[in-house]
Structure formats: structure tokens, C-alpha cells
Scaffold this motif. Structure first.
Motif, PDB file in Angstrom:
ATOM      1  N   LEU A 120      40.438  -7.142  19.914  1.00 44.81           N
ATOM      2  CA  LEU A 120      40.863  -7.149  18.520  1.00 44.81           C
ATOM      3  C   LEU A 120      40.924  -8.571  17.969  1.00 44.81           C
ATOM      4  CD1 LEU A 120      43.696  -4.464  18.625  1.00 44.81           C
ATOM      5  CD2 LEU A 120      41.440  -4.230  17.583  1.00 44.81           C
ATOM      6  N   ALA A 121      41.368  -9.504  18.837  1.00 41.45           N
ATOM      7  CA  ALA A 121      41.467 -10.897  18.398  1.00 41.45           C
ATOM      8  C   ALA A 121      40.099 -11.464  18.082  1.00 41.45           C
ATOM      9  CB  ALA A 121      42.161 -11.735  19.469  1.00 41.45           C
ATOM     10  N   VAL A 122      39.115 -11.102  18.913  1.00 42.70           N
ATOM     11  CA  VAL A 122      37.764 -11.598  18.676  1.00 42.70           C
ATOM     12  C   VAL A 122      37.185 -10.984  17.416  1.00 42.70           C
ATOM     13  CG1 VAL A 122      35.431 -11.644  19.619  1.00 42.70           C
ATOM     14  CG2 VAL A 122      37.369 -12.041  21.121  1.00 42.70           C
ATOM     15  N   ALA A 123      37.444  -9.688  17.215  1.00 45.40           N
ATOM     16  CA  ALA A 123      36.821  -8.979  16.101  1.00 45.40           C
ATOM     17  C   ALA A 123      37.506  -9.243  14.762  1.00 45.40           C
ATOM     18  CB  ALA A 123      36.813  -7.470  16.379  1.00 45.40           C
ATOM     19  N   ASN A 124      38.767  -9.610  14.812  1.00 41.46           N
ATOM     20  CA  ASN A 124      39.538  -9.698  13.572  1.00 41.46           C
ATOM     21  C   ASN A 124      39.760 -11.165  13.184  1.00 41.46           C
ATOM     22  OD1 ASN A 124      41.242  -9.360  11.422  1.00 41.46           O
ATOM     23  ND2 ASN A 124      42.482  -7.773  12.389  1.00 41.46           N
ATOM     24  N   ASP A 125      39.020 -11.636  12.236  1.00 39.62           N
ATOM     25  CA  ASP A 125      39.158 -13.021  11.800  1.00 39.62           C
ATOM     26  C   ASP A 125      40.467 -13.239  11.039  1.00 39.62           C
ATOM     27  OD1 ASP A 125      37.959 -15.711  11.371  1.00 39.62           O
ATOM     28  OD2 ASP A 125      38.088 -15.104   9.263  1.00 39.62           O
ATOM     29  N   PHE A 126      41.011 -12.192  10.473  1.00 37.45           N
ATOM     30  CA  PHE A 126      42.280 -12.301   9.754  1.00 37.45           C
ATOM     31  C   PHE A 126      43.394 -12.754  10.687  1.00 37.45           C
ATOM     32  CE2 PHE A 126      46.321 -10.290   8.530  1.00 37.45           C
ATOM     33  CZ  PHE A 126      46.524 -10.883   7.301  1.00 37.45           C
ATOM     34  N   LEU A 127      43.428 -12.194  11.904  1.00 33.95           N
ATOM     35  CA  LEU A 127      44.438 -12.584  12.880  1.00 33.95           C
ATOM     36  C   LEU A 127      44.303 -14.051  13.232  1.00 33.95           C
ATOM     37  CD1 LEU A 127      46.685 -11.931  14.890  1.00 33.95           C
ATOM     38  CD2 LEU A 127      44.942 -11.197  16.523  1.00 33.95           C
ATOM     39  N   SER A 128      43.079 -14.516  13.379  1.00 33.43           N
ATOM     40  CA  SER A 128      42.850 -15.918  13.711  1.00 33.43           C
ATOM     41  C   SER A 128      43.384 -16.835  12.628  1.00 33.43           C
ATOM     42  CB  SER A 128      41.352 -16.162  13.921  1.00 33.43           C
ATOM     43  OG  SER A 128      41.101 -17.509  14.228  1.00 33.43           O
ATOM     44  N   ARG A 129      43.179 -16.471  11.361  1.00 34.14           N
ATOM     45  CA  ARG A 129      43.679 -17.303  10.262  1.00 34.14           C
ATOM     46  C   ARG A 129      45.199 -17.319  10.239  1.00 34.14           C
ATOM     47  NH1 ARG A 129      39.634 -14.567   7.304  1.00 34.14           N
ATOM     48  NH2 ARG A 129      41.253 -13.358   6.230  1.00 34.14           N
ATOM     49  N   LYS A 130      45.818 -16.189  10.553  1.00 35.99           N
ATOM     50  CA  LYS A 130      47.274 -16.136  10.583  1.00 35.99           C
ATOM     51  C   LYS A 130      47.834 -17.027  11.684  1.00 35.99           C
ATOM     52  CE  LYS A 130      48.501 -13.356   7.252  1.00 35.99           C
ATOM     53  NZ  LYS A 130      49.387 -13.837   6.168  1.00 35.99           N
ATOM     54  N   LEU A 131      47.168 -17.037  12.838  1.00 40.91           N
ATOM     55  CA  LEU A 131      47.643 -17.847  13.954  1.00 40.91           C
ATOM     56  C   LEU A 131      47.592 -19.333  13.627  1.00 40.91           C
ATOM     57  CD1 LEU A 131      46.027 -15.955  16.965  1.00 40.91           C
ATOM     58  CD2 LEU A 131      48.441 -16.037  16.359  1.00 40.91           C
ATOM     59  N   LYS A 132      46.644 -19.736  12.793  1.00 42.13           N
ATOM     60  CA  LYS A 132      46.522 -21.147  12.443  1.00 42.13           C
ATOM     61  C   LYS A 132      47.741 -21.649  11.672  1.00 42.13           C
ATOM     62  CE  LYS A 132      41.450 -21.153  12.215  1.00 42.13           C
ATOM     63  NZ  LYS A 132      40.272 -21.322  11.351  1.00 42.13           N
ATOM     64  N   ALA A 133      48.483 -20.737  11.058  1.00 50.68           N
ATOM     65  CA  ALA A 133      49.657 -21.139  10.286  1.00 50.68           C
ATOM     66  C   ALA A 133      50.825 -21.539  11.180  1.00 50.68           C
ATOM     67  CB  ALA A 133      50.093 -19.999   9.358  1.00 50.68           C
ATOM     68  N   LEU A 134      50.767 -21.167  12.464  1.00 52.13           N
ATOM     69  CA  LEU A 134      51.840 -21.521  13.395  1.00 52.13           C
ATOM     70  C   LEU A 134      51.704 -22.966  13.834  1.00 52.13           C
ATOM     71  CD1 LEU A 134      51.781 -18.333  15.649  1.00 52.13           C
ATOM     72  CD2 LEU A 134      53.315 -18.808  13.730  1.00 52.13           C
ATOM     73  N   GLY A 135      52.784 -23.561  14.305  1.00 48.33           N
ATOM     74  CA  GLY A 135      52.762 -24.924  14.810  1.00 48.33           C
ATOM     75  C   GLY A 135      51.893 -25.044  16.051  1.00 48.33           C
ATOM     76  N   ARG A 136      51.379 -26.255  16.302  1.00 42.57           N
ATOM     77  CA  ARG A 136      50.480 -26.452  17.444  1.00 42.57           C
ATOM     78  C   ARG A 136      51.163 -26.155  18.765  1.00 42.57           C
ATOM     79  NH1 ARG A 136      47.876 -32.263  18.393  1.00 42.57           N
ATOM     80  NH2 ARG A 136      50.086 -32.697  18.825  1.00 42.57           N
ATOM     81  N   ASP A 137      52.419 -26.593  18.916  1.00 45.93           N
ATOM     82  CA  ASP A 137      53.129 -26.345  20.167  1.00 45.93           C
ATOM     83  C   ASP A 137      53.344 -24.853  20.398  1.00 45.93           C
ATOM     84  OD1 ASP A 137      53.242 -29.015  20.709  1.00 45.93           O
ATOM     85  OD2 ASP A 137      55.255 -29.306  19.894  1.00 45.93           O
ATOM     86  N   VAL A 138      53.621 -24.123  19.320  1.00 46.99           N
ATOM     87  CA  VAL A 138      53.812 -22.670  19.446  1.00 46.99           C
ATOM     88  C   VAL A 138      52.502 -22.013  19.866  1.00 46.99           C
ATOM     89  CG1 VAL A 138      54.398 -20.558  18.204  1.00 46.99           C
ATOM     90  CG2 VAL A 138      55.670 -22.667  17.752  1.00 46.99           C
ATOM     91  N   ARG A 139      51.400 -22.415  19.226  1.00 52.15           N
ATOM     92  CA  ARG A 139      50.093 -21.830  19.581  1.00 52.15           C
ATOM     93  C   ARG A 139      49.710 -22.184  21.013  1.00 52.15           C
ATOM     94  NH1 ARG A 139      46.338 -24.381  15.743  1.00 52.15           N
ATOM     95  NH2 ARG A 139      48.070 -25.632  14.969  1.00 52.15           N
ATOM     96  N   ARG A 140      50.015 -23.393  21.440  1.00 47.63           N
ATOM     97  CA  ARG A 140      49.695 -23.804  22.805  1.00 47.63           C
ATOM     98  C   ARG A 140      50.446 -22.951  23.825  1.00 47.63           C
ATOM     99  NH1 ARG A 140      51.363 -27.030  26.891  1.00 47.63           N
ATOM    100  NH2 ARG A 140      49.803 -28.325  27.915  1.00 47.63           N
ATOM    101  N   ALA A 141      51.703 -22.619  23.513  1.00 47.21           N
ATOM    102  CA  ALA A 141      52.508 -21.809  24.428  1.00 47.21           C
ATOM    103  C   ALA A 141      52.020 -20.369  24.511  1.00 47.21           C
ATOM    104  CB  ALA A 141      53.976 -21.837  23.992  1.00 47.21           C
ATOM    105  N   MET A 142      51.203 -19.923  23.546  1.00 45.77           N
ATOM    106  CA  MET A 142      50.709 -18.551  23.543  1.00 45.77           C
ATOM    107  C   MET A 142      49.523 -18.344  24.481  1.00 45.77           C
ATOM    108  SD  MET A 142      50.935 -17.858  19.417  1.00 45.77           S
ATOM    109  CE  MET A 142      50.169 -16.245  19.536  1.00 45.77           C
ATOM    110  N   ILE A 143      48.942 -19.411  24.995  1.00 50.78           N
ATOM    111  CA  ILE A 143      47.759 -19.282  25.847  1.00 50.78           C
ATOM    112  C   ILE A 143      48.141 -18.710  27.210  1.00 50.78           C
ATOM    113  CG2 ILE A 143      45.933 -20.563  27.035  1.00 50.78           C
ATOM    114  CD1 ILE A 143      45.920 -22.524  24.733  1.00 50.78           C
ATOM    115  N   GLU A 144      47.407 -17.718  27.671  1.00 47.88           N
ATOM    116  CA  GLU A 144      47.626 -17.090  28.973  1.00 47.88           C
ATOM    117  C   GLU A 144      46.489 -17.494  29.906  1.00 47.88           C
ATOM    118  OE1 GLU A 144      48.232 -12.898  28.728  1.00 47.88           O
ATOM    119  OE2 GLU A 144      49.398 -13.043  26.860  1.00 47.88           O
ATOM    120  N   PRO A 145      46.762 -18.350  30.895  1.00 44.35           N
ATOM    121  CA  PRO A 145      45.691 -18.808  31.798  1.00 44.35           C
ATOM    122  C   PRO A 145      45.023 -17.672  32.576  1.00 44.35           C
ATOM    123  CG  PRO A 145      47.641 -20.193  31.997  1.00 44.35           C
ATOM    124  CD  PRO A 145      48.039 -19.010  31.172  1.00 44.35           C
ATOM    125  N   ASP A 146      45.769 -16.608  32.894  1.00 40.40           N
ATOM    126  CA  ASP A 146      45.217 -15.522  33.707  1.00 40.40           C
ATOM    127  C   ASP A 146      44.859 -14.297  32.866  1.00 40.40           C
ATOM    128  OD1 ASP A 146      47.814 -15.046  33.005  1.00 40.40           O
ATOM    129  OD2 ASP A 146      48.451 -14.285  34.962  1.00 40.40           O
TER     130      ASP A 146
END
Length: 384
Positions: free
Chosen positions: A80-106
Motif C-alpha cells: 500500500l505504501a508503494v502504491a499510494n503516493d498520498f501516504l508518502s506525502r503525508k509522511l514527509k510532514a513528520l519530523g526527520r527524527d520521527v521518520r527515521r525511527a519508523m524504519i524497520e530493518p527486518d
């Protein structure tokens, strides 16, 4: 190519417990365990929020989610994340540190590079481990703090010029970053300062023209920066406006609302609620946990105007006295040393230190003498 670093639940719990102890600063913990300070804050918050599950009825744990179902769910989210560009634009509104913490290495469906692309952050920033502030920056932060107590109207440019006149090779960007890190804001009026967190409600200033002439009529609270030998901690204090008595305080290595609420809860439990609580518009004091605690206790909420720390002048004077009479005289190594030192000074301030506003009498004496209807015993005077 180096293997991607994955942290086990046991490792995260260990780091979170160390952060919860408060013995080391966030910078020291990040250097010790090789993780980003933002992750430490996230893991500490997750540990505190999930601790209540240990005491559920019957001490029964919640049933674990099936691993296959969890992987399928992650894969679906990834698609869904790949297919939905709207979600990607919404995520950009978050702070960089918050977005960095959302990454799942596994993550089973999305690589780290793809997740970084969706979150609009550089892939290299995910692997970067900061080394904390240098000794030169820590010394500079202490000098900025000392000067700010003398001239709280100095903004970034004035502070930069002052440091240059003293022989420090600094530029505006460096001074701005350090002042933001320390939470320093000059008192002159300007737009868009002292912003609360997004979605947090602010309240009007209720003390203008109000005659405060009795204990527990108005309380005030504020947060200040405590320099350590390596890194820094944060101190919050609750003060009675009329008598200047410090009612409760807490020290934390992370700047969040939880330790402020703990101090507020202690003060209300020991002394009863005030009529009005006054603070600045910082995110810790506009957070729901803080305002909800006050509303449940029937306390009216008052907040300073933007960029006007002079509206809370009495607790600003407390920070000045605390730092010159205690903090700057010591080079504390651990959080326990800082707590012991601050605790000794606050007991001295409440019970022994002569206060100009009370004709040389200490704040605790005035607080208990004027407090109605109950008069405390000698034992209460010694411990309060």
C-alpha cells in the motif's frame, strides 16, 4: 558490504532500562550502545507505555500475534505504501527524527533503501551514529547558559556577537543549534516562538492584574538545562507563586512530558491542587497528559505569552539562584549525583535560605504559616 544492524528486543529493553535509570545522559547512552539518541527516546517511551501490561489481571500476557499473519500484514502495508503516493506525502510532514525511527530493518517486503525513499530521508542517515556533543560544544553551552542568565534578552545574533567578543570562534548557525538544544528563548516579543506541539491546545494568560496573596492560589512550573561533565540533563520544578516554595521537582535525560507530569502529580498529592497553574507554551505543558491531570484536579490553566518568559519571572529567578549557587560549582558525572546535589540545594532553599521577598525568612516557613486551614506539625515542616 557490512551487514545491516538489527537490534533484538532484549537489547532494546536493556537500553531503555538504562535510560530509565537516569544515571547517564542521552549522548552518553548513544555513544555507549552505538545507537541514535532518538531511538533511545523511542525505546524508553515504549517501555513506560507497555509496563502496565505486566500487571494485567491474573498476570496473563496477551496472546502473541501469529508470525505469518504479522509478516503478511507488513507485506500488505508495504504494498500500500508503494502504491499510494498520498501516504508518502503525508509522511514527509513528520519530523526527520520521527521518520527515521519508523524504519524497520527486518521488514519482510521493503528494503531499508526503499523505506528511506518513501520517508524522504537519505539512506546514509539511517546508519549514522552520532558521537554526542564535543567537549568544546559542552563548554560553549555552559558559557551560553551563564550569559543567558545575565542577559535573557540576547537572541542568537547578540549571543553570537558576545561570544566572538570573548574570543570564541562561532557562527550564527552553531549558536542557534546549541540554544535550541538547551531550550533557551529570549524574552523579547517576536512571532512564532515557544510553539506548542502540533495539535496541542494553548491557554490564555490568567495572571495579568491578578492579586496573588496566599499559598496555593497560583503555582508555576518550568524546565531548565543542567550541564554535566558529559552531556546534559533537564530539570522541572513546581513552585508556589506567592511563597516561592519549591513543591516538587524531577530530573530526566529526555525532554518529554512524562517527568513533568510525575512532578505535578507529586505536588498535588502532597499539598492539594492550586487554583491556577501557570507555565510557558512548551510542548511538555501543552501535552494532553499535563493538561488532563490539571483538569481532573479542577485547576485552571494559564500560559505565558509567546516569547515572554518574564510572565513566569519567579521561577526564572529560581533557576538563576540554583545555577550560580549549586550547578556551576560542581561537575557532576552521573544522574544520581545531580539529583543528590539539586535535592540538597532545594531543601536548603526551602527551609534555610533567606528570601528577600519575605524579609529574610525562608519560603517553607511562610508557606506553612499562611496556609489554611490546617497547620502542619514539626515533622511535616522538616520533610515538606
Amino acid at each position: 558490504m557490512s551487514k545491516r544492524k538489527q537490534h533484538s528486543p532484549e537489547f532494546k529493553a536493556k537500553v531503555a532500562l538504562e535510560a530509565l535509570k537516569g544515571e547517564q545522559t542521552a549522548a552518553e547512552l548513544a555513544s555507549r550502545f552505538g545507537v541514535h539518541p532518538t531511538m533511545i527516546h523511542q525505546w524508553k517511551r515504549a517501555l513506560l507505555e507497555g509496563a502496565s501490561g505486566v500487571f494485567e489481571r491474573g498476570s496473563r500476557r496477551k496472546p502473541e500475534v501469529d508470525e505469518a499473519q504479522l509478516q503478511a500484514l507488513h507485506a500488505k502495508i508495504g504494498e500500500l505504501a508503494v502504491a499510494n503516493d498520498f501516504l508518502s506525502r503525508k509522511l514527509k510532514a513528520l519530523g526527520r527524527d520521527v521518520r527515521r525511527a519508523m524504519i524497520e530493518p527486518d521488514h519482510p517486503a521493503l528494503s531499508i533503501g526503499r523505506q528511506c525513499g518513501l520517508l524522504s530521508i537519505a539512506r546514509s542517515s539511517f546508519y549514522y551514529t552520532p558521537e554526542g556533543e564535543s567537549d568544546a560544544n559542552l563548554a560553549l553551552m555552559r558559557r551560553i547558559d551563564e550569559q543567558f542568565l545575565e542577559t535573557p534578552f540576547y537572541g542568537v545574533r547578540q549571543m553570537c556577537w558576545h561570544l566572538r567578543n570573548e574570543g570564541h570562534g562561532v557562527n550564527v548557525k552553531r549558536v542557534r543549534r546549541l540554544m535550541r538544544l538547551m531550550g533557551l528563548m529570549p524574552i523579547y516579543q517576536k512571532p512564532d516562538t515557544s510553539k506548542p506541539a502540533k495539535g496541542h491546545k494553548t491557554y490564555p494568560y490568567l495572571l495579568r492584574g491578578l492579586r496573588v496573596d496566599r499559598p496555593d492560589q497560583v503555582w508555576c512550573a518550568d524546565i531548565t538545562y543542567l550541564p554535566m561533565r558529559r552531556g546534559f540533563l533537564y530539570l522541572v520544578a513546581i513552585m508556589d507563586w506567592h511563597t516561592r516554595k519549591v513543591l516538587a521537582w524531577r530530573i530526566s535525560n529526555t525532554l518529554e512530558a512524562r517527568f513533568c507530569v510525575e512532578a505535578l502529580t507529586e505536588a498535588i498529592c502532597r499539598f492539594g491542587p492550586p487554583q491556577i497553574m501557570n507555565t510557558d507554551q512548551g510542548s511538555q505543558f501543552t501535552a494532553f497528559a499535563w493538561t488532563d491531570t490539571l483538569r481532573r484536579a479542577g485547576v485552571r490553566i494559564s500560559m505565558d505569552g509567546k516569547g515572554r518568559c518574564i510572565d513566569n519571572i519567579f521561577i526564572e529567578r529560581l533557576w538563576r539562584s540554583l545555577k550560580y549557587e549549586c550547578v556551576y560549582l560542581h561537575a557532576w558525572e552521573t544522574g544520581s549525583q545531580a539529583k543528590a546535589g539539586v535535592g540538597r540545594w532545594i531543601r536548603f532553599y526551602n527551609h534555610q535560605r533567606p528570601h528577600t521577598a519575605h524579609g529574610g525568612r525562608p519560603p517553607a516557613m511562610i508557606y506553612w504559616r499562611e496556609r489554611q486551614p490546617n497547620q502542619p506539625s514539626q515533622q511535616e515542616l522538616r520533610v515538606a
